[in-house]
Scaffold this motif. Structure first.
Motif, mmCIF file in Angstrom:
data_model
loop_
_atom_site.group_PDB
_atom_site.id
_atom_site.type_symbol
_atom_site.label_atom_id
_atom_site.label_comp_id
_atom_site.label_asym_id
_atom_site.label_seq_id
_atom_site.Cartn_x
_atom_site.Cartn_y
_atom_site.Cartn_z
ATOM 1 N N CYS A 27 0.246 -1.675 -0.092
ATOM 2 C CA CYS A 27 0.135 0.201 -0.315
ATOM 3 C C CYS A 27 0.914 1.025 0.166
ATOM 4 O O CYS A 27 0.927 2.486 0.318
ATOM 5 N N HIS A 28 2.190 1.453 -0.153
ATOM 6 C CA HIS A 28 3.366 1.819 -0.340
ATOM 7 C C HIS A 28 2.761 2.809 0.790
ATOM 8 O O HIS A 28 2.769 4.192 1.113
ATOM 9 N N PRO A 31 -1.476 1.257 5.280
ATOM 10 C CA PRO A 31 -2.904 2.235 5.557
ATOM 11 C C PRO A 31 -2.755 2.463 6.771
ATOM 12 O O PRO A 31 -3.535 1.863 8.273
ATOM 13 N N TYR A 34 -5.865 0.498 8.808
ATOM 14 C CA TYR A 34 -5.600 -1.357 9.691
ATOM 15 C C TYR A 34 -5.300 -1.159 10.311
ATOM 16 O O TYR A 34 -6.293 -2.827 10.956
#
Length: 192
Positions: A27-28, A31, A34
């Motif tokens: 997700c770079h 998130p 999460y």
């Protein structure tokens, strides 16, 4: 028992640092949702575990006033659990803080309140809550035993993460504070 093992495996797997790194890489960056998703998933999975505990032989039932005393004990445990979450940051624990701008400050090691008595009061008082159920069925007892074992294992895993995060500060705290079970502190007389 199988449902609890599935819950324990999934709960531990998605809490593992390695899995969080994989998700962050995909997700770079981790998130923001999460932790909240993890908690909601765990709650649903735990509800599925509890659904299996509908009918089970009753081992004992606390009669009369003792039932009320045990319910009061559970209420006290619940209040203590909420206070522990408040001290460590309920928003961070639940995953709500991460939805906004994230944590207000850097992480801090909480060593006061119930954390001055044991390093893992959430596990201690969760186990006490389970033990204080005035209607003890065979399946509830099994849940209690499995949960206590899971709390010990989870505490040991959490210790590694806390050592990595807080280093010497956590080492000192660990030397001074019992793991899950409070220790009676004996005052030693001063030497002449």
């Amino acid at each position: 028992m199988l449902r609890f093992l599935i819950f324990a495996a999934a709960h531990s797997l998605f809490a593992a640092t390695g899995i969080k790194r994989v998700v962050a890489r995909l997700c770079h960056g981790e998130p923001r949702g999460y932790r909240l998703a993890y908690n909601l998933f765990s709650l649903v999975l735990f509800g599925w575990v509890m659904a299996a505990f509908r009918s089970s032989p009753v081992l004992y039932f606390a009669p009369g006033v003792w039932s009320l005393v045990m319910y009061l004990g559970q209420l006290v445990c619940g209040v203590i659990l909420v206070d522990c979450l408040r001290r460590t940051g309920a928003g961070d624990f639940l995953g709500i803080s991460q939805l906004g701008s994230g944590r207000a400050g850097g992480p801090r090691l909480v060593t006061d309140g119930y954390y001055a008595v044991v390093r893992h009061p959430l596990y201690l008082f969760s186990t006490a809550f389970l033990l204080l159920n005035p209607v003890m069925t065979a399946q509830w007892l099994l849940l209690t035993v499995l949960s206590a074992a899971y709390f010990v294992i989870g505490g040991l895993i959490e210790e590694r993460r806390l050592l990595a995060e807080f280093g010497d500060e956590y080492r000192r705290y660990r030397r001074q504070t019992p793991f899950i079970i409070p220790a009676a502190r004996v005052r030693r007389p001063h030497s002449p």
